[in-house]
Design a protein around this motif. Structure first.
Motif, mmCIF file in Angstrom:
data_model
loop_
_atom_site.group_PDB
_atom_site.id
_atom_site.type_symbol
_atom_site.label_atom_id
_atom_site.label_comp_id
_atom_site.label_asym_id
_atom_site.label_seq_id
_atom_site.Cartn_x
_atom_site.Cartn_y
_atom_site.Cartn_z
ATOM 1 N N ASN A 179 37.081 34.367 8.407
ATOM 2 C CA ASN A 179 36.754 35.717 7.963
ATOM 3 C C ASN A 179 37.972 36.558 7.623
ATOM 4 O O ASN A 179 37.900 37.781 7.601
ATOM 5 C CB ASN A 179 35.925 36.442 9.035
ATOM 6 C CG ASN A 179 36.704 36.631 10.332
ATOM 7 O OD1 ASN A 179 37.778 36.084 10.486
ATOM 8 N ND2 ASN A 179 36.151 37.414 11.242
ATOM 9 N N TYR A 202 30.375 43.774 1.777
ATOM 10 C CA TYR A 202 29.410 42.801 2.305
ATOM 11 C C TYR A 202 28.002 43.098 1.785
ATOM 12 O O TYR A 202 27.246 42.201 1.412
ATOM 13 C CB TYR A 202 29.437 42.824 3.836
ATOM 14 C CG TYR A 202 28.345 42.013 4.509
ATOM 15 C CD1 TYR A 202 28.385 40.622 4.535
ATOM 16 C CD2 TYR A 202 27.266 42.655 5.137
ATOM 17 C CE1 TYR A 202 27.400 39.879 5.152
ATOM 18 C CE2 TYR A 202 26.264 41.922 5.762
ATOM 19 C CZ TYR A 202 26.338 40.539 5.775
ATOM 20 O OH TYR A 202 25.359 39.799 6.387
ATOM 21 N N LYS A 230 29.147 36.771 9.438
ATOM 22 C CA LYS A 230 28.591 37.527 8.309
ATOM 23 C C LYS A 230 29.074 36.933 6.988
ATOM 24 O O LYS A 230 28.367 36.992 5.982
ATOM 25 C CB LYS A 230 29.002 38.997 8.400
ATOM 26 C CG LYS A 230 28.356 39.740 9.575
ATOM 27 C CD LYS A 230 28.879 41.150 9.706
ATOM 28 C CE LYS A 230 28.422 42.041 8.582
ATOM 29 N NZ LYS A 230 28.809 43.458 8.801
ATOM 30 N N TYR A 231 30.276 36.363 7.009
ATOM 31 C CA TYR A 231 30.813 35.776 5.783
ATOM 32 C C TYR A 231 31.897 34.763 6.114
ATOM 33 O O TYR A 231 32.467 34.772 7.202
ATOM 34 C CB TYR A 231 31.379 36.863 4.856
ATOM 35 C CG TYR A 231 32.572 37.588 5.446
ATOM 36 C CD1 TYR A 231 33.871 37.131 5.243
ATOM 37 C CD2 TYR A 231 32.398 38.731 6.224
ATOM 38 C CE1 TYR A 231 34.955 37.765 5.798
ATOM 39 C CE2 TYR A 231 33.483 39.391 6.785
ATOM 40 C CZ TYR A 231 34.759 38.909 6.572
ATOM 41 O OH TYR A 231 35.843 39.548 7.128
ATOM 42 N N ALA A 247 33.923 34.146 -1.457
ATOM 43 C CA ALA A 247 33.345 34.170 -0.110
ATOM 44 C C ALA A 247 31.883 33.748 -0.170
ATOM 45 O O ALA A 247 31.200 33.944 -1.184
ATOM 46 C CB ALA A 247 33.454 35.572 0.489
ATOM 47 N N THR A 248 31.437 33.141 0.912
ATOM 48 C CA THR A 248 30.010 32.916 1.107
ATOM 49 C C THR A 248 29.535 33.921 2.149
ATOM 50 O O THR A 248 30.019 33.919 3.282
ATOM 51 C CB THR A 248 29.717 31.486 1.588
ATOM 52 O OG1 THR A 248 30.185 30.561 0.597
ATOM 53 C CG2 THR A 248 28.220 31.273 1.797
ATOM 54 N N CYS A 249 28.633 34.806 1.744
ATOM 55 C CA CYS A 249 28.086 35.811 2.657
ATOM 56 C C CYS A 249 26.705 35.346 3.135
ATOM 57 O O CYS A 249 25.930 34.761 2.359
ATOM 58 C CB CYS A 249 27.975 37.162 1.965
ATOM 59 S SG CYS A 249 29.572 37.876 1.519
#
Length: 494
Positions: A179, A202, A230-231, A247-249
């Motif tokens: 993160n 986010y 969260k991500y 990013a993968t959220c």
């Protein structure tokens, strides 16, 4: 007695000095001559031979002559080139192409003390431009072709997923924390900062849906319950003054009496102060390799794809995938079909297939793999393999077995003009390579890693590489800078 002691010490010093130079038993020197080349190509021959004679390397010299018939060879070498009779001379088109520099008269020095062998070649017409490097190489060996600066960073990192260099700042993803993106100044090792994704960005993909944001906020406990963050930051990239983070959220959303977690890939753009300026939601299937292969130029994104069948990765000939930015989304544009590389034809285990990357330098784009010796030149639409003379299959094939270490790895690769520049790891040794077409002209060992250590590098300038050495066991991290010697040629400095 004093004179005898001094004499012995001088002898030992002489042997020590020789030991620092080219290994007399392991050196091979080729002087490739094409008679049609200009006179300046052959002018330095006698001076070059004197250097070899002075350093006891004359018996390692072989002249390779092109376009001279065997019956005329003796007359040409003795009367025109004035080569001493005890030096080996061969008339060979094949060997000339191997030891010339782009088919021009050249000198090639090969050191066989390492595996792969080290090599340097440059045109004879540029001998006087490279005279100092040449002399130092003969007396001190290949180690003079690079120098390394190391600085302790005082950082403990779990693992490094990806690294990129933005001006004088290294940006890297800490692969155990996920993160955060670590920013490290290459000019002041005591300065570092951390980039995190705040709540505003986010929730950005749902900024027009207040109800959805409230649903996600009210469901955050679900992520904690199933140990989801969260991500995750997946990558950090820099190309043509554009800094991009991927990013993968993860968004928990009520679904009846239960909850579903929806992963969403989001591309963030950053300014020079590393503040996020915009976002784009990626709309694509699961079989694109955007977590590794990523190149954003203007409103176009380039990545690669793969197949996954019967629990095995397979090469996808619809290899290159182009996307375009549309409003706040990145959507598929077209696919480019490529030939199957040799490693995918002959290797049943493609466990390293997803570890491919795209590097851009000017208009040149290259797709390269961490664990395979082939790369794809996008502008020329062809696969290129590392020179098999120096990197044969037995040196570059990884088994990917749990009990066997990785023996071959590409650290970084890019194309500059019409040359390929790479840093390759074989065992614990790292080599800086310059190759044109399928032939290596320069291969020099620049660094040897210690146990549990790994090297991450990016290109800072034509003659400098910057990165970190990371110890996987202790987490200790060092900043490294490699200064590379510049060899002048008629095309560019090596």
């Amino acid at each position: 007695m004093k004179r005898i002691i001094i004499y012995i010490l001088l002898q030992q010093l002489a042997f020590f000095t020789l030991g620092l130079g080219l290994n007399n038993k392991k050196a091979e020197i080729y002087i490739a001559i094409k008679p049609s080349d200009c006179i300046s190509c052959t002018a330095p021959i006698q001076e070059i031979l004197n250097e070899f004679r002075k350093n006891q390397l004359l018996d390692k010299v072989t002249f390779v002559i092109k376009d001279v018939p065997e019956k005329a060879l003796h007359k040409y070498t003795s009367e025109v080139l004035r080569i001493p009779k005890d030096i080996k001379v061969i008339a060979s088109e094949e060997l000339f192409s191997l030891y010339s520099y782009k088919y021009a008269s050249a000198i090639s020095i090969i050191d066989k003390t390492t595996h792969p062998h080290q090599r340097i070649s440059f045109p004879l017409s540029y001998y006087f431009y490279n005279k100092l490097i040449f002399s130092n190489l003969i007396t001190s060996g290949f180690n003079i072709l690079s120098s390394v600066e190391k600085s302790e960073l005082g950082l403990i990192l779990g693992a490094v997923r990806m690294l990129t260099l933005v001006n004088d700042t290294l940006l890297l993803v800490n692969d155990r924390i996920f993160n955060s993106i670590q920013a490290i100044s290459t000019n002041n090792v005591n300065f570092s900062t951390t980039l995190k994704l705040d709540s505003t960005w986010y929730y950005a993909p749902f900024s027009n849906d207040i109800k959805k944001i409230e649903e996600i906020r009210g469901s955050q406990f679900v992520l904690d319950k199933v140990s989801y963050p969260k991500y995750h930051f997946k990558g950090i990239y820099y190309n043509k003054d554009l800094i991009t983070a991927l990013a993968t959220c993860y968004y928990p959303i009520p679904f009846g009496k239960d909850y579903n977690i929806f992963p969403t890939k989001i591309i963030f753009t950053l300014d020079s102060t590393l503040k996020i300026t915009n976002y784009y939601r990626l709309r694509a299937d699961n079989y694109i390799n955007i977590n590794n292969a990523f190149l954003l130029e203007g409103n176009k994104l380039l990545t690669t794809s793969y197949k996954y069948e019967n629990n095995h990765f397979k090469f996808n000939n619809d290899f290159l995938c182009s996307f375009k930015i549309s409003a706040d989304s990145v959507v598929h544009d077209n696919t480019i079909v490529v030939d199957t590389p040799n490693f995918a034809k002959t290797n049943n285990n493609l466990a390293g297939l997803l570890l491919n990357h795209i590097s851009g330098h000017g208009n040149n784009k290259l797709v390269w793999f961490n664990y395979y010796p082939e790369f794809y030149d996008i502008s020329e639409e062809k696969w290129v393999r590392l020179d098999t003379l120096y990197f044969p299959n037995d040196l570059t094939q990884n088994t990917f077995n749990v009990n066997e270490p990785i023996k071959f790895k590409v650290i970084c690769a890019w194309k500059v003009e019409n040359h390929y520049k790479l840093v390759v790891q074989v065992g614990k040794d790292n080599y800086h390579i310059l190759q044109s077409g399928n032939q290596i002209y320069y291969n020099s060992k620049i660094y040897t890693l210690k146990e549990y250590s790994e090297l991450h590098l990016d290109r800072n300038s034509k003659n400098e590489l910057v990165g970190i050495v990371h110890n996987r066991k202790t987490g200790e991290t060092k900043l490294v800078k490699f200064k590379l010697a510049e060899i002048k040629t008629f095309q560019l400095g090596l």
